[in-house]
Design a protein around this motif. Structure first.
Motif, PDB file in Angstrom:
ATOM      1  N   LEU A 166       0.787  -1.267   0.051  1.00 48.73           N
ATOM      2  CA  LEU A 166      -0.029   0.188  -0.047  1.00 48.73           C
ATOM      3  C   LEU A 166       0.876   1.292   0.132  1.00 48.73           C
ATOM      4  N   ASN A 167       1.881   1.226   0.849  1.00 45.00           N
ATOM      5  CA  ASN A 167       2.817   2.510   0.746  1.00 45.00           C
ATOM      6  C   ASN A 167       3.211   2.714  -0.657  1.00 45.00           C
ATOM      7  N   ARG A 204      -6.091   8.358   1.794  1.00 50.22           N
ATOM      8  CA  ARG A 204      -5.360   8.595   0.659  1.00 50.22           C
ATOM      9  C   ARG A 204      -5.731   7.841  -0.417  1.00 50.22           C
ATOM     10  N   ALA A 205      -6.421   6.617  -0.295  1.00 59.22           N
ATOM     11  CA  ALA A 205      -6.942   5.871  -1.170  1.00 59.22           C
ATOM     12  C   ALA A 205      -8.152   6.694  -2.231  1.00 59.22           C
ATOM     13  N   TRP A 216      -4.003   4.367   5.446  1.00 56.68           N
ATOM     14  CA  TRP A 216      -4.029   4.714   4.026  1.00 56.68           C
ATOM     15  C   TRP A 216      -5.314   4.838   3.675  1.00 56.68           C
ATOM     16  N   THR A 250      -5.528   5.125  -6.334  1.00 55.99           N
ATOM     17  CA  THR A 250      -5.303   3.817  -5.909  1.00 55.99           C
ATOM     18  C   THR A 250      -6.405   3.220  -5.158  1.00 55.99           C
ATOM     19  N   ILE A 260      -7.917   0.535  -2.810  1.00 56.69           N
ATOM     20  CA  ILE A 260      -7.500  -0.820  -2.243  1.00 56.69           C
ATOM     21  C   ILE A 260      -8.523  -2.036  -2.014  1.00 56.69           C
ATOM     22  N   LEU A 313       0.427   4.184  -3.050  1.00 58.31           N
ATOM     23  CA  LEU A 313       0.182   5.445  -2.792  1.00 58.31           C
ATOM     24  C   LEU A 313       1.199   6.281  -3.112  1.00 58.31           C
TER      25      LEU A 313
END
Length: 743
Positions: free
Chosen positions: A503-504, A531-532, A528, A513, A515, A507
């Motif tokens: 994930l890091n 920011r997704a 996360w 992105t 998830i 992103l």
């Protein structure tokens, strides 16, 4: 001359009692025994035998010793090693003929199998895991699924299924979270009862497990002691079992491995006899969990030897020892009264199944057997589609458009294991046979996406893509062979296998992105999620799960799943269950915020809905009364969708601490664009009952609130109620459901 026990005009109990009176001690004991052919007796691991080589070993010492006296149960004739379905049916029939010929009454054995994600047999349809059933909020579909599963089992000679699991999740670090339906007793009870009804309608004995408090173990460790008080046991843990016994007609119960306040469930007479039989009037069989009787000696250390363990279990109310006879044996003399009690229950159930009828014959087998026919695959697809939960979509990136350049990252995007729970045949037994095909077609998510999105271009690097799909989650397994499953407990709710780096990196690429979580438990996503571009959750969605998730991403399938348990914000420990009282929630005097990132019942759609002001016919009702609420829901978007209307109860003041809210009703409402429907709920005052300080379950007069909501934290309307009249004690006959109808 036909003996009374062979007379089909008499009741099952009368016939069984007549047969019991003709039996010797050895014959009675044999009916409480089981044999597990093809398994290693010491550890329960499946034997390493390939299809075509599997023999039922009718000359095995255990079976040979019991043959002259009969046999109670055959353990997992299909689910121990891979066997072709037609061959398995033929060999089971031959084994039954051998068993019948060996004892003077001509009695066959009762054959049981696992069926938690479908019939756990090679080449049988693999359905979504129970946590996915809970996410559907669709009891009718679960009943249909269970009836189809049961019919396939019955067709090859199986009589009993070891499902459903009715453990209410208390800490999702527990490895068997994936086998459970959710964290709410009403959801677990209604969905679990629906499964029981379907299985029983197919003629299969449903087995409720694990009775009780298995999921409340300390630190979520498998088999660990359960630390809970009598009110949590009565009001959270037990209601799903009570509902499934009373309303579902379950004919078998399996005790749990754990102890409750120092008393192991397999030796718990108050639980297995006083509550289950005397209060709930259960008249089926209690079958031990595998080696659960032996563990009274070996693990709990409350018995001195196998004979002592047998005495404790029989006294408490265990009728059959599974998976093999270790303690229930004539080597350890047992009180004949206890022996008769258990043997009568076993024989009565066999009579109900037709096994005592003079014309009974085993399913012969030999003809082609299809355990994965089109209608089963279609059901698996439908359950999977309804279970996918859209958690976030603030950017509106979903559903996916045409012609996108898409990067799919994360190893689980390319693994069948991401679709399959630990009680599926491929993950439970198939892992011991890597040379064999899975037995059914299982698409990975990457494969399903390529089929679903023919105009998309799939690229390796997120920086070169219009969109990145970051796929994370679990591999299921048993006892350390996975990150989720029996014996695979977690220390925290951090993504396993260092997937946080997946994930890091995704992103950090700057590419929008999405998830996608394919797992057996919820994982902490707080670092996360904001920011997704979107977040999607699926709980081991089975053989059709890849297409189901891809269909939701593309928009071919309207997302309608709702969370059966909350998704945590941080990995340390767990979020507060939404059943927590006020001091179990965020606020003074603790700096720790246990509020989940996404709460119980949460789930989004690709359309929008409007909930009009509800009408309550009678806001003042007696403590033995009921009231009705009507609500109109309208699809205000430009595409069809399914809203899930949820009804929660809030009790402002109680004599003991109460959950802030708890689910008491729900309904799926499918609506075309611009369409509307009326939802009517009939709320009985009995649903306001709880266990008070004196241990009695009561309905009290006073103020209540019904909260009509899209989740436990997203309330659209509040309906105040007032209960009038005296404090009223309620028992087993109380109303346990809020009827919800959609017109």
């Amino acid at each position: 001359m036909v003996k009374p026990w062979q007379d089909t005009a008499l009741s099952a109990h009368v016939r069984a009692a007549d047969l019991l009176a003709r039996m010797t001690i050895e014959e009675k004991t044999a009916q409480l025994s089981s044999v597990w052919l093809g398994a290693e007796p010491e550890d329960g691991e499946a034997a390493d035998v390939a299809p075509g080589q599997h023999e039922y070993a009718a000359t095995s010492a255990a079976l040979a010793a019991l043959l002259p006296y009969g046999l109670g149960q055959l353990t997992r004739p299909f689910g121990t090693v891979p066997v072709e379905p037609a061959e398995g049916a033929a060999r089971l029939a031959a084994l039954q003929r051998t068993i019948r010929a060996g004892n003077r009454f001509g009695l066959p054995a009762l054959a049981h199998e696992e069926c938690l994600t479908g019939f756990t047999a090679w080449q049988a349809t693999v359905f979504p895991t129970p946590l996915a059933w809970g996410a559907t909020f669709d009891p009718a579909l679960v009943t249909e699924m269970a009836q189809a599963i049961g019919a396939s089992m019955r067709a090859v000679g199986i009589h009993q299924g070891l499902a459903p699991v009715l453990d209410v999740v208390r800490d999702p670090r527990w490895g068997r979270t994936e086998e459970s339906i959710g964290e709410d007793p009403y959801l677990v009870g209604t969905i679990g009862t629906a499964y029981v009804r379907g299985l029983e309608a197919a003629g299969i004995v449903a087995t409720l497990k694990h009775f009780a408090a298995y999921s409340a173990s300390r630190a979520a460790r498998n088999h660990a002691p359960a630390s809970l008080g009598p009110r949590e046991l009565a009001d959270v843990i037990l209601p799903p079992f009570e509902m499934a016994v009373r309303d579902g007609g379950a004919r078998s119960v399996m005790p749990a491995y754990n102890d409750i306040d120092g008393l192991p469930a397999h030796a718990h007479a108050e639980l297995l006899t006083q509550l289950l039989r005397d209060t709930w009037q259960f008249n089926g069989t209690v079958v031990s969990d595998y080696y659960g009787v032996s563990l009274l000696e070996e693990a709990h250390r409350v018995a001195d030897g196998e004979g002592g363990a047998a005495w404790l279990a029989l006294t408490a109310g265990v009728d059959v020892e599974l998976p093999a006879a270790r303690c229930f044996s004539t080597a350890y003399p047992l009180p004949e009264g206890l022996l008769d009690r258990a043997a009568l229950r076993v024989l009565t159930q066999k009579c109900e199944l037709g096994l005592l009828d003079p014309d009974w014959e085993p399913v012969t087998g030999g003809a082609p057997v299809d355990l994965n026919p089109p209608h089963m695959r279609e059901l698996a697809r439908k359950v999977a589609e309804e279970s996918v939960v859209l958690l976030a979509n603030d950017s509106g990136v979903l559903p996916l458009g045409d012609g996108l350049r898409i990067a799919v990252v994360g190893p689980l995007a390319h693994e069948q294991a991401a679709m399959l729970g630990c009680y599926t045949f491929p993950r439970h037994v198939g892992v011991h046979h890597p040379e064999l095909p899975v037995g059914v077609a299982v698409s990975t998510l990457a494969e399903a996406l390529r089929a679903e999105l023919p105009t998309a271009t799939f690229v390796a690097d997120p920086a070169d893509a219009d969109l990145c799909l970051a796929v994370v989650g679990d591999r299921s397994g048993l006892f350390g062979r996975g990150s989720s499953g029996e014996g695979c407990d977690a220390e925290d709710l951090e993504l396993p296998y260092n997937q946080s780096e997946v994930l890091n990196r995704a992103l950090a690429s700057g590419t929008p992105t999405v998830i996608v979580v394919l797992s057996g438990r919820p994982y902490a996503l707080g670092r996360w999620a904001d920011r997704a571009a979107a977040v999607v959750q699926a709980f081991f969605p089975g053989q059709e799960g890849g297409a189901a998730v891809a269909g939701v991403l593309s928009g071919r399938v309207e997302p309608s799943g709702r969370l059966p348990l909350g998704v945590p914000r941080t990995p340390g420990g767990q979020p507060a269950p939404y059943l927590a009282p006020p001091l179990g929630r965020h606020g003074f005097p603790s700096t720790v915020d246990p509020t989940p990132l996404y709460p119980f019942g949460h789930g989004l759609s690709y359309t929008t809905f409007a909930w009009e002001t509800p009408h309550c016919e009678n806001p003042e009702l007696a403590t033995d009364g009921e009231t009705s609420i009507r609500l109109t829901v309208r699809n205000t978007g430009d595409r069809p969708g399914i809203e899930v209307v949820q009804l929660y109860l809030h009790d402002p003041v109680g004599t003991v601490t109460r959950p802030e809210v708890r689910l008491v009703g729900y309904a799926r409402v499918p609506l075309d664009a611009g369409a509307f429907a009326e939802v009517r709920a009939t709320f009985p005052a009995d649903l306001a009952a709880y266990t008070g300080a004196d241990g009695r379950r009561v309905v009290e007069p006073g103020a209540l609130e019904l909260r009509i909501a899209a989740s436990s934290a997203h309330v659209h309307h509040t309906v105040p109620l007032t209960l009038t009249g005296p404090v009223r004690e309620v028992g087993h006959e109380r109303r346990m459901r809020c009827e919800m109808r959609v017109k």
